[in-house]
Design a protein around this motif. Structure first.
Motif, PDB file in Angstrom:
ATOM      1  N   ARG A  55       0.931  -1.302   0.038  1.00 40.56           N
ATOM      2  CA  ARG A  55       0.220  -0.103  -0.010  1.00 40.56           C
ATOM      3  C   ARG A  55       0.853   1.289  -0.032  1.00 40.56           C
ATOM      4  O   ARG A  55       1.769   1.461   0.648  1.00 40.56           O
ATOM      5  CB  ARG A  55      -0.937   0.039   1.158  1.00 40.56           C
ATOM      6  CG  ARG A  55      -1.898  -0.918   1.347  1.00 40.56           C
ATOM      7  CD  ARG A  55      -2.941  -0.795   0.156  1.00 40.56           C
ATOM      8  NE  ARG A  55      -3.775   0.657   0.643  1.00 40.56           N
ATOM      9  CZ  ARG A  55      -4.860   0.746   0.070  1.00 40.56           C
ATOM     10  NH1 ARG A  55      -5.676  -0.388  -0.374  1.00 40.56           N
ATOM     11  NH2 ARG A  55      -5.631   1.943   0.197  1.00 40.56           N
ATOM     12  N   GLU A 106       0.242   4.016   1.142  1.00 40.92           N
ATOM     13  CA  GLU A 106      -0.098   4.987   2.507  1.00 40.92           C
ATOM     14  C   GLU A 106       0.981   4.428   3.825  1.00 40.92           C
ATOM     15  O   GLU A 106       1.175   4.702   4.684  1.00 40.92           O
ATOM     16  CB  GLU A 106      -1.334   4.755   3.004  1.00 40.92           C
ATOM     17  CG  GLU A 106      -2.390   5.274   2.084  1.00 40.92           C
ATOM     18  CD  GLU A 106      -3.001   4.102   1.227  1.00 40.92           C
ATOM     19  OE1 GLU A 106      -2.333   2.898   1.258  1.00 40.92           O
ATOM     20  OE2 GLU A 106      -4.160   4.289   0.810  1.00 40.92           O
ATOM     21  N   CYS A 165      -5.037  13.383   5.921  1.00 38.61           N
ATOM     22  CA  CYS A 165      -3.640  14.041   5.370  1.00 38.61           C
ATOM     23  C   CYS A 165      -3.880  15.326   4.555  1.00 38.61           C
ATOM     24  O   CYS A 165      -2.929  16.030   4.266  1.00 38.61           O
ATOM     25  CB  CYS A 165      -2.898  12.951   4.889  1.00 38.61           C
ATOM     26  SG  CYS A 165      -2.273  11.830   5.985  1.00 38.61           S
ATOM     27  N   LEU A 205       3.273   4.302   9.046  1.00 34.60           N
ATOM     28  CA  LEU A 205       2.397   5.108   7.909  1.00 34.60           C
ATOM     29  C   LEU A 205       3.421   6.063   7.173  1.00 34.60           C
ATOM     30  O   LEU A 205       4.307   6.444   7.857  1.00 34.60           O
ATOM     31  CB  LEU A 205       1.352   5.798   8.609  1.00 34.60           C
ATOM     32  CG  LEU A 205       0.210   4.836   9.208  1.00 34.60           C
ATOM     33  CD1 LEU A 205      -0.738   5.449  10.245  1.00 34.60           C
ATOM     34  CD2 LEU A 205      -0.962   4.537   7.750  1.00 34.60           C
ATOM     35  N   ARG A 206       3.065   6.246   6.183  1.00 35.67           N
ATOM     36  CA  ARG A 206       4.035   7.261   5.352  1.00 35.67           C
ATOM     37  C   ARG A 206       3.444   8.547   5.516  1.00 35.67           C
ATOM     38  O   ARG A 206       2.242   8.958   5.139  1.00 35.67           O
ATOM     39  CB  ARG A 206       4.053   6.870   3.656  1.00 35.67           C
ATOM     40  CG  ARG A 206       5.015   7.586   3.226  1.00 35.67           C
ATOM     41  CD  ARG A 206       4.882   7.228   1.580  1.00 35.67           C
ATOM     42  NE  ARG A 206       5.219   5.822   1.148  1.00 35.67           N
ATOM     43  CZ  ARG A 206       6.378   5.399   1.467  1.00 35.67           C
ATOM     44  NH1 ARG A 206       7.377   5.815   1.550  1.00 35.67           N
ATOM     45  NH2 ARG A 206       6.457   3.866   1.017  1.00 35.67           N
ATOM     46  N   LEU A 219      -7.292   3.125   5.667  1.00 41.02           N
ATOM     47  CA  LEU A 219      -6.307   3.746   5.081  1.00 41.02           C
ATOM     48  C   LEU A 219      -6.798   5.071   4.177  1.00 41.02           C
ATOM     49  O   LEU A 219      -6.084   6.163   3.831  1.00 41.02           O
ATOM     50  CB  LEU A 219      -5.463   2.939   4.164  1.00 41.02           C
ATOM     51  CG  LEU A 219      -4.723   2.047   4.931  1.00 41.02           C
ATOM     52  CD1 LEU A 219      -3.806   1.003   4.153  1.00 41.02           C
ATOM     53  CD2 LEU A 219      -3.467   2.655   5.821  1.00 41.02           C
ATOM     54  N   THR A 226      -5.721   8.954   4.508  1.00 36.41           N
ATOM     55  CA  THR A 226      -5.282   9.856   3.293  1.00 36.41           C
ATOM     56  C   THR A 226      -6.279  10.963   3.378  1.00 36.41           C
ATOM     57  O   THR A 226      -5.744  12.247   3.271  1.00 36.41           O
ATOM     58  CB  THR A 226      -5.564   9.012   2.204  1.00 36.41           C
ATOM     59  OG1 THR A 226      -4.710   7.865   2.136  1.00 36.41           O
ATOM     60  CG2 THR A 226      -5.057  10.012   0.987  1.00 36.41           C
TER      61      THR A 226
END
Ligand SMILES: Cc1ncc(COP(=O)(O)O)c(C=O)c1O
Length: 399
Positions: free
Chosen positions: A282, A284, A396, A317-318, A389, A393
């Motif tokens: 993924r 994310e 974010c 998490l990114r 997720l 997103t």
């Protein structure tokens, strides 16, 4: 009644262990013996008994057949072990194991990725007892030899760490400890002896939070310490001196859970790997910290030493912040938000390892989430995480 044999394999031992006919009677399982008071036939018998109370009814605090049966079943999973004692929680087991081997003036080498209350026991009660703790890099391996000093009395491992999942080189650490005359302890809750029997690798005391996979149903608190022959008597003395004991009802639940732990662990492993591999793809997700994936520190050690994986792992998490992580976690349908793991149900927690580190600072691309993968269908769990997720997103994006 199935008889126990030394050459039985581990998956047979978890079925046969501790089921002595004198404890089960005609039933399959050892019943719940609730007792504080034990009665003796005569004063002479009373006077004779205290000299050797192991496996003889003496007084409720020393346990009855219900507790001894679970303890013996756990010993049967650790070739080379002398015995096991039970505790009212995993933390009580950790604390008793540490105070069995440490005295004022000693130094303890504690893995930096240790479970937070284990750390707190070092920084609180042990410090007040005059025992110093030095935290070490979980990936140190044979390099631990350089940290062992004059006062070092014990090395504590937890492999993998239950938040950040570094796998430790237990044989290398044990070899360095033995060369220096230092004892070793491990928190083996993640692997259990089914996936990593540690006493035969030379570890002196193996601790488990039975609360997790052994109980397996999120309905009892319980801990254990299994000892190599050299420390068994000292463990017993220390345990009795602290008045540590586990209730027969909880021991019964532990024994009930243990009998199915082999098949449960296989399913936890398979489902957790399915979810972990999906997460790794993924966008994310920056990193998945699962010992069976090459992205996990110590993966090679895991592949060399372990017989499998259980169902607990983390992912980073990114980007994003705590609010975005919270948006992901708060809407989960199948994952409960709860601090435990090892039960049949899936769980998730936000975790911030930077608060719990002193030897190796924690650096990551974003916030961390720890998952316990339960026995639900992994495709349903993946759908739940996919929706999470998406919430991450959305949270974010600048509004
Ligand atoms: C790795 C590890 N060890 C020990 C414990 C403590 O067990 P208990 O909650 O039974 O005191 C836990 C609990 O979460 C744990 O995760």
């Amino acid at each position: 009644m199935a008889e126990e044999r030394d050459d039985d394999r581990p998956f047979t031992r978890i079925v046969t262990g501790g089921r002595r006919p004198e404890w089960t009677g005609a039933a399959v399982n050892v019943p719940v013996w609730r007792a504080s008071t034990v009665l003796y036939d005569s004063v002479a018998e009373m006077r004779a008994r205290p000299h050797d109370t192991h496996h003889k009814p003496y007084y409720g605090r020393r346990g009855m057949a219900t507790q001894w049966s679970l303890a013996d079943a756990l010993t049967a999973l650790e070739p080379g072990a002398a015995g096991t004692l039970l505790y009212p929680s995993g933390v009580a087991a950790v604390a008793t194991a540490l105070t069995t081997v440490l005295a004022p003036g000693d130094e303890l080498l504690m893995v930096d990725s240790a479970y937070e209350p284990t750390r707190a026991f070092c920084d609180g009660p042990l410090k007040r007892m005059g025992v110093g703790t030095r935290f070490y890099d979980p990936c140190i391996g044979a390099g631990i030899a350089e940290l062992i000093g004059e006062r070092t009395a014990a090395i504590f491992m937890e492999s993998p760490g239950s938040i950040t999942f570094e796998v430790q080189d237990v044989p290398a650490i044990v070899a360095a400890a033995k060369a220096a005359g230092v004892v070793t302890l491990i928190d083996n809750t993640w692997a259990t002896p089914l996936l990593l029997p540690v006493i035969e690798q030379g570890v002196d005391l193996s601790v488990m939070a039975l609360t997790k996979y052994v109980v397996g149903h999120s309905d009892a608190m319980l801990g254990s310490v299994t000892a190599a022959p050299g420390l068994w008597q000292r463990l017993r003395q220390t345990t009795h001196a602290w008045g540590q004991c586990a209730s027969p009802d909880d021991a019964f639940l532990g024994a009930r859970g243990l009998r199915t732990m082999g098949v449960r662990l296989k399913q936890h492993e398979a489902s957790a790997l399915t979810v972990a591999r999906w997460l790794a793809e993924r966008p994310e997700v920056a990193r998945v910290l699962h010992p069976a994936l090459p992205s996990c520190p110590g993966h090679d050690v895991w592949a060399r030493d372990f017989r499998g994986a259980s169902g607990l792992f983390s992912f980073v998490l990114r980007g994003g912040d705590d609010a975005a992580r919270t948006a992901m976690l708060d809407g989960l349908r199948l994952f409960g938000l709860g601090y435990s793991w090892g039960g049949y149900e899936s769980l998730a927690i936000p975790a911030d390892p930077e608060r719990m580190r002193s030897a190796v600072p924690w650096a990551a691309e974003g916030p961390l989430v720890r998952l316990h993968i339960g026995l639900e269908d992994p495709d349903d769990l993946i759908a739940d995480l996919a929706a999470g997720l998406e919430r991450f997103t959305a949270a974010c994006q600048p509004s």
